[in-house]
Write a protein that holds these residues in place. Structure first.
Motif, PDB file in Angstrom:
ATOM      1  N   LEU A 135       0.774  -1.215   0.009  1.00  0.00           N
ATOM      2  CA  LEU A 135       0.002  -0.140   0.173  1.00  0.00           C
ATOM      3  C   LEU A 135       0.814   1.127  -0.035  1.00  0.00           C
ATOM      4  CD1 LEU A 135      -3.129   0.349   0.008  1.00  0.00           C
ATOM      5  CD2 LEU A 135      -2.718   0.821   2.547  1.00  0.00           C
ATOM      6  N   GLU A 136       0.675   2.183  -1.001  1.00  0.00           N
ATOM      7  CA  GLU A 136       1.451   3.217  -1.141  1.00  0.00           C
ATOM      8  C   GLU A 136       1.045   4.449   0.015  1.00  0.00           C
ATOM      9  OE1 GLU A 136       1.303   4.553  -5.088  1.00  0.00           O
ATOM     10  OE2 GLU A 136       2.597   2.851  -5.992  1.00  0.00           O
ATOM     11  N   SER A 137       1.903   5.368   0.295  1.00  0.00           N
ATOM     12  CA  SER A 137       1.537   6.284   1.024  1.00  0.00           C
ATOM     13  C   SER A 137       1.386   7.646   0.298  1.00  0.00           C
ATOM     14  CB  SER A 137       2.563   6.683   2.247  1.00  0.00           C
ATOM     15  OG  SER A 137       3.737   6.788   1.740  1.00  0.00           O
ATOM     16  N   PRO A 138       0.707   8.490   0.356  1.00  0.00           N
ATOM     17  CA  PRO A 138       0.367   9.862  -0.245  1.00  0.00           C
ATOM     18  C   PRO A 138       1.483  10.721   0.119  1.00  0.00           C
ATOM     19  CG  PRO A 138      -1.275   9.590   1.026  1.00  0.00           C
ATOM     20  CD  PRO A 138      -0.462   8.464   1.461  1.00  0.00           C
ATOM     21  N   GLU A 139       1.627  11.788  -0.814  1.00  0.00           N
ATOM     22  CA  GLU A 139       2.551  13.082  -0.250  1.00  0.00           C
ATOM     23  C   GLU A 139       1.662  14.214   0.027  1.00  0.00           C
ATOM     24  OE1 GLU A 139       5.890  15.777  -2.203  1.00  0.00           O
ATOM     25  OE2 GLU A 139       5.196  14.068  -3.045  1.00  0.00           O
ATOM     26  N   LEU A 140       2.011  14.764   1.374  1.00  0.00           N
ATOM     27  CA  LEU A 140       1.115  15.879   1.756  1.00  0.00           C
ATOM     28  C   LEU A 140       1.429  17.171   1.360  1.00  0.00           C
ATOM     29  CD1 LEU A 140       1.196  14.998   5.633  1.00  0.00           C
ATOM     30  CD2 LEU A 140      -0.863  14.891   4.134  1.00  0.00           C
ATOM     31  N   SER A 141       0.600  17.896   1.155  1.00  0.00           N
ATOM     32  CA  SER A 141       0.916  19.479   1.045  1.00  0.00           C
ATOM     33  C   SER A 141      -0.384  20.285   1.691  1.00  0.00           C
ATOM     34  CB  SER A 141       0.606  19.714  -0.618  1.00  0.00           C
ATOM     35  OG  SER A 141      -0.516  19.349  -0.917  1.00  0.00           O
ATOM     36  N   THR A 142      -0.074  21.644   1.776  1.00  0.00           N
ATOM     37  CA  THR A 142      -0.957  22.473   2.522  1.00  0.00           C
ATOM     38  C   THR A 142      -1.739  23.404   1.435  1.00  0.00           C
ATOM     39  OG1 THR A 142       0.564  24.140   2.737  1.00  0.00           O
ATOM     40  CG2 THR A 142       0.249  22.492   4.362  1.00  0.00           C
TER      41      THR A 142
ATOM     42  N   LEU B 294      -4.612  20.292   5.413  1.00  0.00           N
ATOM     43  CA  LEU B 294      -3.711  19.478   4.644  1.00  0.00           C
ATOM     44  C   LEU B 294      -4.344  18.695   3.532  1.00  0.00           C
ATOM     45  CD1 LEU B 294      -1.874  17.710   7.752  1.00  0.00           C
ATOM     46  CD2 LEU B 294      -1.087  19.430   6.334  1.00  0.00           C
ATOM     47  N   VAL B 295      -3.826  18.447   2.437  1.00  0.00           N
ATOM     48  CA  VAL B 295      -4.331  17.862   1.049  1.00  0.00           C
ATOM     49  C   VAL B 295      -3.518  16.808   0.613  1.00  0.00           C
ATOM     50  CG1 VAL B 295      -5.963  19.704   0.809  1.00  0.00           C
ATOM     51  CG2 VAL B 295      -3.793  19.629  -0.276  1.00  0.00           C
ATOM     52  N   TRP B 296      -3.994  15.873   0.121  1.00  0.00           N
ATOM     53  CA  TRP B 296      -3.129  14.686  -0.729  1.00  0.00           C
ATOM     54  C   TRP B 296      -4.079  14.050  -1.817  1.00  0.00           C
ATOM     55  CZ3 TRP B 296      -5.119  14.678   4.120  1.00  0.00           C
ATOM     56  CH2 TRP B 296      -6.325  13.957   4.644  1.00  0.00           C
ATOM     57  N   ALA B 297      -3.286  13.229  -2.574  1.00  0.00           N
ATOM     58  CA  ALA B 297      -3.961  12.613  -3.692  1.00  0.00           C
ATOM     59  C   ALA B 297      -4.262  11.363  -3.304  1.00  0.00           C
ATOM     60  CB  ALA B 297      -2.994  12.412  -4.738  1.00  0.00           C
ATOM     61  N   GLU B 298      -5.542  10.637  -3.871  1.00  0.00           N
ATOM     62  CA  GLU B 298      -6.201   9.457  -3.480  1.00  0.00           C
ATOM     63  C   GLU B 298      -5.015   8.441  -3.838  1.00  0.00           C
ATOM     64  OE1 GLU B 298      -9.916   6.555  -4.526  1.00  0.00           O
ATOM     65  OE2 GLU B 298      -9.686   8.648  -5.796  1.00  0.00           O
ATOM     66  N   ILE B 299      -5.022   7.437  -3.086  1.00  0.00           N
ATOM     67  CA  ILE B 299      -4.104   6.286  -3.320  1.00  0.00           C
ATOM     68  C   ILE B 299      -5.147   4.878  -3.470  1.00  0.00           C
ATOM     69  CG2 ILE B 299      -2.665   4.520  -1.961  1.00  0.00           C
ATOM     70  CD1 ILE B 299      -1.368   7.140  -2.826  1.00  0.00           C
TER      71      ILE B 299
ATOM     72  N   SER C 143      -6.859   2.103  -0.913  1.00  0.00           N
ATOM     73  CA  SER C 143      -7.052   2.501   0.463  1.00  0.00           C
ATOM     74  C   SER C 143      -8.370   2.792   0.652  1.00  0.00           C
ATOM     75  CB  SER C 143      -6.201   3.850   0.445  1.00  0.00           C
ATOM     76  OG  SER C 143      -6.601   4.803  -0.088  1.00  0.00           O
ATOM     77  N   THR C 144      -8.762   2.674   2.142  1.00  0.00           N
ATOM     78  CA  THR C 144     -10.237   3.063   2.647  1.00  0.00           C
ATOM     79  C   THR C 144     -10.155   3.983   3.476  1.00  0.00           C
ATOM     80  OG1 THR C 144      -9.888   1.514   4.388  1.00  0.00           O
ATOM     81  CG2 THR C 144     -11.081   0.489   2.298  1.00  0.00           C
ATOM     82  N   GLY C 145      -8.955   4.769   3.728  1.00  0.00           N
ATOM     83  CA  GLY C 145      -8.709   5.872   4.468  1.00  0.00           C
ATOM     84  C   GLY C 145      -7.362   6.315   4.804  1.00  0.00           C
ATOM     85  N   TYR C 146      -7.171   7.357   5.545  1.00  0.00           N
ATOM     86  CA  TYR C 146      -5.905   7.936   5.858  1.00  0.00           C
ATOM     87  C   TYR C 146      -5.916   8.298   7.442  1.00  0.00           C
ATOM     88  CZ  TYR C 146      -6.462   8.276   0.850  1.00  0.00           C
ATOM     89  OH  TYR C 146      -6.815   7.830  -0.616  1.00  0.00           O
ATOM     90  N   GLN C 147      -4.390   8.185   7.904  1.00  0.00           N
ATOM     91  CA  GLN C 147      -4.065   8.842   9.010  1.00  0.00           C
ATOM     92  C   GLN C 147      -3.078   9.809   9.178  1.00  0.00           C
ATOM     93  OE1 GLN C 147      -3.028   5.114  11.100  1.00  0.00           O
ATOM     94  NE2 GLN C 147      -5.226   4.409  11.513  1.00  0.00           N
TER      95      GLN C 147
END
Length: 214
Positions: free
Chosen positions: A120-127, A137-142, A145-149
């Motif tokens: 499972l990949e992790s997204p890249e955070l930006s503001t 905080l925003v990021w692209a869909e992976i 995945s069913t969610g993000y922490q």
């Protein structure tokens, strides 16, 4: 009629029926299956069309005993398996079938293909926007995945605290003015049995602005 003659007739009928079944199976033949795409929680299969068939049965096996389970009966030439989880091995095969005169005649199974799903990949955070006491905080869909922490820290990439858990692609997180906050994110795949998470993303350093009281 003699017993020998009756026996010969019966044997002839049996051989005729077996010949018909064998020919039917041989006529519809088998298909050639390939893997088109692999993700963390899915695999896409494609196969070659076989003339004069009603459809195709897709089977999979995810255990070492090679016990196959029927996933789908379809007339399409592709199938997406969304039942997988990260870093799992699955084996597939496809069987053709023909419905004729109220009966189903099956072809030969295709050769099997095996896949290993990705991590499972992790997204890249930006503001987005300016921030003083909170940050968006925003990021692209992976895919998969069913969610993000979201985790935050005041001292770099250690002493991380969970500050947001969401199935959206953004999160508004409170921060302290004129201070530095470090953020990292994980992708999450929640199944009925287990929770899978990605590795942490790279650190996003956020420097909050002082409140302008003028």
């Amino acid at each position: 009629m003699s017993i020998i003659k009756k026996g010969l007739i019966r044997l002839t009928v049996i051989l005729f029926l077996l010949s018909n079944v064998s020919c039917s199976a041989q006529e519809i033949g088998k298909t050639l299956i390939e893997i088109e795409e692999i993700g963390a929680a899915y695999a896409v299969l494609i196969w070659k069309a076989v003339p004069n068939v009603t459809g195709y049965e897709v089977y999979s096996s995810i255990d070492e005993t090679k016990t196959y389970t029927l996933l789908s009966s379809t007339s399409d030439l592709t199938y997406r398996d969304d039942t997988l989880v990260p870093l799992t091995t699955a084996t597939y095969k496809v069987r053709t079938y023909l419905e004729t005169e109220g009966k189903i005649v099956y072809g030969t199974y295709s050769d099997s293909v095996t896949v290993l799903t990705k991590a499972l990949e992790s997204p890249e955070l930006s503001t987005l926007g300016a921030y003083t006491t909170e940050v968006l905080l925003v990021w692209a869909e992976i895919p998969g995945s069913t969610g993000y922490q979201i985790f935050a820290s005041k001292v770099g990439d250690t002493e991380l605290t969970l500050v947001c858990s969401t199935d959206q692609l953004s999160c508004l997180v409170p921060i302290v003015e004129s201070q530095i906050t470090y953020f990292r994110i994980k992708s999450v795949l929640q199944t009925s049995i287990q929770t899978y998470t990605s590795y942490f993303s790279p650190v996003l350093k956020v420097i909050s602005k002082p409140i302008d009281n003028t």
